[in-house]
Write an enzyme that holds these catalytic residues in place. Structure first.
Site, PDB file in Angstrom:
ATOM      1  N   ASP A  60      17.654  -5.159  50.504  1.00  0.00           N
ATOM      2  CA  ASP A  60      17.978  -5.851  49.419  1.00  0.00           C
ATOM      3  C   ASP A  60      18.915  -7.037  49.663  1.00  0.00           C
ATOM      4  OD1 ASP A  60      18.336  -6.769  46.922  1.00  0.00           O
ATOM      5  OD2 ASP A  60      19.215  -4.928  46.033  1.00  0.00           O
ATOM      6  N   LEU A  85      36.566  -7.070  38.057  1.00  0.00           N
ATOM      7  CA  LEU A  85      35.957  -8.100  38.834  1.00  0.00           C
ATOM      8  C   LEU A  85      34.746  -8.434  37.987  1.00  0.00           C
ATOM      9  CD1 LEU A  85      37.127  -7.744  42.426  1.00  0.00           C
ATOM     10  CD2 LEU A  85      38.209  -9.250  40.464  1.00  0.00           C
ATOM     11  N   GLN A  86      34.017  -7.446  37.928  1.00  0.00           N
ATOM     12  CA  GLN A  86      32.623  -7.411  37.409  1.00  0.00           C
ATOM     13  C   GLN A  86      32.329  -6.170  36.625  1.00  0.00           C
ATOM     14  OE1 GLN A  86      31.114  -8.444  41.615  1.00  0.00           O
ATOM     15  NE2 GLN A  86      29.150  -8.872  40.342  1.00  0.00           N
ATOM     16  N   GLU A  87      31.515  -6.461  35.663  1.00  0.00           N
ATOM     17  CA  GLU A  87      31.054  -5.190  34.724  1.00  0.00           C
ATOM     18  C   GLU A  87      29.873  -5.062  34.231  1.00  0.00           C
ATOM     19  OE1 GLU A  87      33.899  -5.267  31.487  1.00  0.00           O
ATOM     20  OE2 GLU A  87      33.520  -3.179  31.095  1.00  0.00           O
ATOM     21  N   GLY A  88      29.156  -3.901  34.504  1.00  0.00           N
ATOM     22  CA  GLY A  88      27.818  -3.910  33.768  1.00  0.00           C
ATOM     23  C   GLY A  88      27.783  -2.809  32.711  1.00  0.00           C
ATOM     24  N   THR A  89      26.492  -2.279  32.511  1.00  0.00           N
ATOM     25  CA  THR A  89      26.553  -1.039  31.556  1.00  0.00           C
ATOM     26  C   THR A  89      27.120  -0.208  31.875  1.00  0.00           C
ATOM     27  OG1 THR A  89      24.345  -0.587  32.232  1.00  0.00           O
ATOM     28  CG2 THR A  89      24.251  -2.443  30.393  1.00  0.00           C
ATOM     29  N   PHE A  90      27.196   0.223  32.988  1.00  0.00           N
ATOM     30  CA  PHE A  90      27.924   1.679  33.250  1.00  0.00           C
ATOM     31  C   PHE A  90      28.768   1.244  34.638  1.00  0.00           C
ATOM     32  CE2 PHE A  90      23.790   1.792  35.450  1.00  0.00           C
ATOM     33  CZ  PHE A  90      24.185   2.219  36.994  1.00  0.00           C
ATOM     34  N   GLY A  91      28.302   0.236  35.615  1.00  0.00           N
ATOM     35  CA  GLY A  91      28.859   0.043  36.691  1.00  0.00           C
ATOM     36  C   GLY A  91      30.209  -0.801  36.616  1.00  0.00           C
ATOM     37  N   ARG A  92      31.130  -0.657  37.386  1.00  0.00           N
ATOM     38  CA  ARG A  92      32.197  -1.658  37.324  1.00  0.00           C
ATOM     39  C   ARG A  92      32.713  -1.808  38.956  1.00  0.00           C
ATOM     40  NH1 ARG A  92      35.975   0.352  32.509  1.00  0.00           N
ATOM     41  NH2 ARG A  92      34.469  -0.457  30.841  1.00  0.00           N
TER      42      ARG A  92
END
Ligand SMILES: *[C@@H]1O[C@H](CO)[C@@H](O)[C@H](O)[C@H]1NC(C)=O
Ligand SMILES: *[C@@H]1O[C@H](CO)[C@@H](O)[C@H](O)[C@H]1NC(C)=O
Ligand SMILES: *[C@@H]1O[C@H](CO)[C@@H](O)[C@H](O)[C@H]1NC(C)=O
Ligand SMILES: *[C@@H]1O[C@H](CO)[C@@H](O)[C@H](O)[C@H]1NC(C)=O
Ligand SMILES: *[C@@H]1O[C@H](CO)[C@@H](O)[C@H](O)[C@H]1NC(C)=O
Length: 569
Positions: free
Chosen positions: A427, A301-308
């Site tokens: 946050d 659903l969402q993807e970052g440089t190391f997280g998903r």
């Protein structure tokens, strides 16, 4: 007093909006009367030199239980201005039909004089009763009556009961109180609360009035600035000037309000302890650990440089399949990043609330741990809002202001609950909320948010990546967090809602944020954002934490506003 000066300037501005008309009729509440009702000294004009102040008329002023008569001051500069008056109580069983000491039809006096309207409670029930005062005046011509409608909400108490006055902190829970026509019972302490909410909403109304006045007043001077920048005017004098007034007015009110509210926030507790050793984080999760085989990964659903974040399915003990969000990391993630995922996923553990999303399972089997959360089919709120904004230009608007306020109310309730539990979120932002197709929203933790929304976080010279644009001034400068700093972030979240997921202060350097805020600048009023809502945001951004409203007040005010929006539609 300086505060008074500011308020009087606002009222003066309201007066200046209107060009001088033929003749002059004035109708206002004197300083003494305003002081009795709202706790501040200033005249409040309904009609000034024949011009009707519709902002003031629109407002339904609360009348505390210990005030039984209203006083209006009026005069006309020329003879022959006629009036007709009618008075009405919404519930004559609880509040007798109001009476006045002038005749119901006649001429507006030439000398400044006061007329009184008596509001006499029967003393049979505790309730808040609506009062309508209608005054038709031949303001503009001898034949045509201008209709002025005044609305008041009068608190009535059962006879012989101690009236709760500001300053007397004692609260007696033994007598139920009924609000309006509805039949639910709440305690006397709640009645204090409702009065307080009334007063809090009054502030917000007055601030909205001030903003409206200043905006209208400055349209001409600012025409150029306005057209030069399409969306908003972050650095214009307008924003700064109105905020100065807002803060002054608010400060003044807060002084008078202090005794309505229990002081201070619950003592702060960090939850969980962020400095725990490694083994502890994993062992903390042992009771909700499941086998890797029980987890099926679906779409990313969402993807970052190391997280998903994946959509996925978990097979529970009862063999039933459950749709879930799965937060995990790729092989590129460092041990530190893994630990951060685990720690932050636990942030809201143990909290049970309709509008809070908490971790349900964890899977620590192999090198790539997963944390698992209940699924909501519209996913991340910020992504959803941005999507709405993108599609808005092509199709009709999907989210109404009322929808957005509805989202804000739910988030406010979640935060109110967290505050009660002593949990400080630190946050709060739309990126840390999820929602379903029914626009039910849940506040969640910030695990992976730094990676998935890297544009929202900045380092300020140290190694800590922080949501600078959402931080209250004391969090930014002293790293001090509290419910009050969550309130600040809630204000920014409201701004995000009203701009459909824009990034606040997008053109301000993160390093300059602290001085920018200290200089009195704040995020500008989004286009299409009603004054009342902007006033609520502005209140959340008071420099001093004690001056910010509490979540209970915010949700109550938002609910009133939501109701009012329903009525206008
Ligand atoms: C004032 O004018 C309105 C509209 O003309 C009318 O309905 C109302 O009855 C009038 N009220 C009084 C007190 O005369
Ligand atoms: C009505 O009452 C007010 C205040 O109680 C008083 O100042 C005023 O003179 C009274 N007016 C008349 C016409 O009696
Ligand atoms: C209104 O209340 C005052 C006391 O506050 C009383 O003296 C007066 O007689 C009342 N007037 C009417 C018309 O009921
Ligand atoms: C009175 O009001 C009506 C409609 O509101 C308008 O047509 C008329 O011209 C007005 N009369 C005067 C004398 O202002
Ligand atoms: C509450 O009111 C009851 C009677 O109405 C009285 O007996 C009791 O002492 C009061 N309690 C407090 C805390 O004032």
């Amino acid at each position: 007093m300086a505060m008074n000066g500011a308020f009087l300037r606002i009222l003066a501005l309201l007066g200046m909006l209107c060009p001088l008309a033929r003749g002059s009729v004035n109708l206002y509440l004197s300083g003494d009367e305003v002081k009795k009702l709202l706790g501040l000294t200033a005249d409040l004009y309904y009609v000034r030199d024949n011009q009707v102040n519709s902002y003031a008329l629109k407002f339904n002023l609360p009348v505390p239980a210990d005030i039984n008569s209203l006083h209006f001051t009026w005069r006309s500069s020329m003879p022959g201005v006629r009036y007709r008056m009618s008075l009405l109580s919404e519930n004559t069983r609880i509040l007798k039909k109001p009476e006045t000491n002038i005749s119901l039809a006649g001429e507006v006096p030439l000398a400044e004089s006061v007329f009184r309207v008596n509001l006499t409670c029967s003393g049979q029930s505790n309730a808040e009763v609506g009062v309508h005062i209608q005054l038709n005046v031949t303001l503009h011509s001898a034949q045509n009556y201008t209709v002025l409608n005044f609305r008041r909400r009068k608190m009535c108490m059962i006879n012989d009961e101690p009236i709760i006055k500001p300053g007397t902190g004692s609260v007696n829970n033994s007598s139920p109180i009924v609000r309006g026509e509805s039949d639910y019972s709440v305690s006397n302490s709640t009645s204090v609360f409702y009065i307080a909410v009334g007063v809090a909403c009054t502030i917000i109304f007055l601030i909205a009035m001030a903003i409206a006045a200043i905006n209208v007043h400055s349209i001409k001077q600012n025409d150029r600035i306005r057209t030069a920048t399409d969306n908003y005017v972050p650095r214009s004098c307008r924003t700064r000037y109105s905020l100065f007034l807002i803060c002054s007015v608010r400060k003044f009110f807060i002084k008078n309000l202090a005794h309505w509210f229990p002081p201070a926030y619950p003592s702060l507790r960090r939850y969980p302890n962020m400095t725990e050793p490694v083994a502890d984080v994993r062992s903390q999760l042992s009771d909700i650990c499941i086998q890797r085989t029980e987890v099926t990964l679906g779409d990313v659903l969402q993807e970052g440089t190391f997280g998903r974040i994946y959509h996925g399915i978990v097979v529970g003990e009862d063999r039933a399949e459950q749709e879930v969000f799965i937060k995990t990391v790729t092989d590129q993630a460092s041990e530190e990043q893994v630990l951060l995922l685990l720690r932050e996923s636990c942030m809201l553990r143990g909290v049970h609330h309709r509008h809070v999303q908490t971790i349900t399972y964890a899977c620590l089997d192999d090198g790539r741990p997963m944390t698992i959360f209940p699924y909501l089919n519209h996913g991340n709120l910020k992504v959803f809002l941005k999507h709405c904004r993108a599609s808005e230009t092509h199709t009709h608007q999907i989210l109404s202001t009322q929808d957005l306020v509805h989202l804000a109310i739910q988030i406010g309730k979640a935060m109110q609950y967290l505050g009660k539990r002593g949990v400080v979120h630190r946050d709060l932002a739309t990126r840390n909320c999820v929602l379903d197709e029914g626009l039910n929203v849940k506040v969640t933790d910030n695990a992976l948010a730094r990676d998935l929304f890297s544009g929202d976080y900045h380092c300020l010279g140290d190694n800590e990546n922080r949501p600078v644009k959402w931080l209250a001034i004391e969090s930014l400068v002293d790293k001090h967090f509290s419910s009050a700093s969550d309130v600040w972030a809630f204000g920014v979240l409201l701004w995000e809602l009203m701009t459909l997921g824009q990034t606040p202060y997008s053109d301000i350097d993160p390093f300059e944020m602290a001085s920018y805020l200290r200089d009195g600048f704040r995020a500008p009023q989004p286009i299409n954002c009603p004054d009342e809502l902007f006033a609520i945001m502005a209140c959340c951004w008071a420099l001093s934490p004690e001056e910010r409203p509490k979540f209970a007040q915010l949700t109550a005010c938002l609910q009133e506003f939501h109701k009012a929006l329903g009525l206008y539609i």
